[in-house]
Design an enzyme around this catalytic site. Structure first.
Site, short mmCIF file in Angstrom:
data_model
loop_
_atom_site.label_atom_id
_atom_site.label_comp_id
_atom_site.label_asym_id
_atom_site.label_seq_id
_atom_site.Cartn_x
_atom_site.Cartn_y
_atom_site.Cartn_z
N LYS A 12 0.82 -1.22 0.00
CA LYS A 12 0.00 0.00 0.00
C LYS A 12 0.85 1.26 0.00
CE LYS A 12 -4.40 -1.73 1.30
NZ LYS A 12 -5.64 -1.62 2.01
N LYS A 21 -4.86 -9.56 -6.67
CA LYS A 21 -6.08 -9.68 -5.85
C LYS A 21 -7.15 -8.71 -6.34
CE LYS A 21 -6.41 -7.80 -1.75
NZ LYS A 21 -6.90 -7.43 -0.42
N LYS A 54 -10.53 -3.03 -3.87
CA LYS A 54 -11.34 -1.81 -3.98
C LYS A 54 -10.56 -0.70 -4.65
CE LYS A 54 -13.29 -2.58 0.58
NZ LYS A 54 -12.67 -2.45 1.90
N1 AQP Z 1 -9.91 -10.44 -3.29
C1 AQP Z 1 -10.34 -10.91 -2.13
N2 AQP Z 1 -10.69 -12.22 -2.01
C2 AQP Z 1 -11.14 -12.71 -0.82
N3 AQP Z 1 -11.27 -11.95 0.29
C3 AQP Z 1 -10.95 -10.65 0.21
N4 AQP Z 1 -10.98 -9.63 1.10
C4 AQP Z 1 -10.54 -8.49 0.51
N5 AQP Z 1 -10.22 -8.73 -0.77
C5 AQP Z 1 -10.47 -10.06 -1.00
C6 AQP Z 1 -11.43 -9.78 2.48
O1 AQP Z 1 -12.46 -8.82 2.71
C7 AQP Z 1 -12.41 -8.42 4.09
C8 AQP Z 1 -12.53 -6.94 4.18
O2 AQP Z 1 -11.43 -6.32 3.56
P1 AQP Z 1 -11.08 -4.82 3.93
O3 AQP Z 1 -12.11 -3.92 3.44
O4 AQP Z 1 -10.83 -4.66 5.35
O5 AQP Z 1 -9.70 -4.51 3.26
P2 AQP Z 1 -8.84 -5.10 2.13
O6 AQP Z 1 -8.46 -6.50 2.40
O7 AQP Z 1 -7.71 -4.14 2.04
O8 AQP Z 1 -9.81 -5.01 0.88
P3 AQP Z 1 -9.45 -4.63 -0.58
O9 AQP Z 1 -10.65 -4.83 -1.35
O10 AQP Z 1 -8.22 -5.33 -1.03
O11 AQP Z 1 -9.16 -3.08 -0.49
P4 AQP Z 1 -7.88 -2.27 -0.90
O12 AQP Z 1 -7.91 -2.15 -2.37
O13 AQP Z 1 -8.09 -0.97 -0.19
O14 AQP Z 1 -6.70 -3.03 -0.40
C9 AQP Z 1 -11.14 -8.99 4.68
O15 AQP Z 1 -11.47 -10.12 5.48
C10 AQP Z 1 -10.33 -9.42 3.49
O16 AQP Z 1 -9.53 -10.54 3.78
#
Ligand code: AQP
Length: 333
Positions: A111, A194, A197
């Protein structure tokens, strides 16, 4: 007692990975565990959030929890900032966690990227706040996607060091719950990345609010390769996009990957994509519609959060008090 804590950041673009990897599992665990589900707005601000969007996104995540079927009368749904003990315990954990542990966190490296010097201090200590979130309720289990495994290991390390340093078994050692076929949903544009968001391409993810046309278009445009679908999991080797689409299908249909391959292996992608679109619309459509309905009633969503914060606070206070006593903070009256 088996108690779950898990959280989702209100950072917008909530997607299929968040749903299949986390939120749908949250709902499925309700009969077996006492559950605390948190919209982690304090985590969200570790990178810049427009204040008005943060508010709207907080309601959106709450609506997704409710639409996924989490019952807020039997369990707790709240937003993190409304229970101050999260920040209070995080400070103590900042003094327990070691810099060397944080330096190993891959999510910070990803990040912060090349602009590490410009990243917020909050982003660096993000995993410490996460440890505090979980331990504030002495949670025993945390349902998450694969990407959070390293942070949970850090939570265990912090809890163990706290117990050792202060000579008391204050905190349990938490277990991750990583289950289902879709523990790591990948981008529709690149099967090695992955689904996330923050991906700049909207075509990389199916969001919770996408309607049937958007779902169909995104699946149609999803990256594939020229060969027909593999007939066994060994055929996934070197074909990350095929593996991803089949895994998504398996998860949506609640089938084993092998069973999906037995049904669709050897077919052309065009045919499979049509079947995947129908399935995604069938499974995601009702959740998206219920979310929209809930979001048009912010009063109800806010009432759920307010009630949840009061109940979470009541659970957290005595645990924080126990921690303060262990640390030696004088409570002079
Ligand atoms: N691609 C994924 N596959 C399975 N599980 C996922 N999670 C996130 N992406 C995937 C799970 O969703 C939960 C909430 O995630 P979060 O909002 O706390 O943050 P994150 O993991 O940082 O989500 P993103 O979508 O990847 O956001 P950005 O782009 O900001 O990094 C968690 O349980 C996570 O494991």
């Amino acid at each position: 007692m088996k108690r779950i804590f898990s959280g989702v950041q209100p950072t917008g673009n909530l997607h299929l990975g968040n749903y299949l990897g986390a939120i749908r599992n949250f709902a499925r665990l309700q009969d077996e565990y006492e559950c605390i589900y948190c919209v982690v707005d304090m985590h969200a601000i570790t990178v810049w959030q427009e204040p008005a969007e943060l508010e709207a996104n907080t309601r959106e995540v709450t609506a997704t929890f409710l639409a996924a079927g989490i019952d807020p009368t039997r369990h707790i749904i709240f937003n993190q900032s409304q229970v101050p003990a999260h920040a209070e315990l995080a400070w103590i954990f900042n003094c327990v966690a070691r810099l060397g542990w944080l330096n190993r966190m891959t999510q910070f490296k990803e990040k912060a990227g090349k602009h590490r010097e410009n990243a917020s201090a909050g982003l660096y200590v993000y995993p410490v706040l996460m440890a505090a979130d979980i331990m504030l309720y002495k949670a025993t289990h945390v349902p998450v996607g694969e990407d959070q495994k390293q942070h949970l290991e850090l939570t265990r390390d912090v809890a163990q060091k706290f117990n050792n340093d202060f000579g008391r078994e204050v905190f349990p050692i938490v277990e991750p719950l990583i289950f289902g076929e879709a523990t790591r949903v990948m981008s529709l544009r690149d099967g090695t990345k992955k689904m996330s968001k923050s991906d700049p391409s909207d075509y990389s993810r199916i969001t919770m609010t996408d309607g049937p046309d958007e779902i169909a278009q995104k699946i149609r445009k999803a990256k594939t390769d020229p060969q027909p679908l593999p007939e066994s999991v060994e055929g996934f080797e070197g074909r990350p996009e095929a593996a991803n689409l089949i895994t998504i299908y398996a998860s949506l249909a609640d089938m084993e990957t092998e069973a999906v391959l037995a049904e669709h292996g050897g077919r052309q992608f065009s045919e499979f994509k049509a079947a995947l679109t129908d399935l995604a619309v069938e499974k995601m459509g009702p959740v998206g519609q219920e979310m929209q309905r809930l979001m048009s009633d912010p009063g109800h969503v806010d009432a759920v959060l307010k009630d949840g914060a009061e109940r979470a606070d009541a659970l957290a206070r005595p645990i924080l008090r126990e921690v303060y006593e262990a640390v030696g903070f004088l409570n002079a009256r």
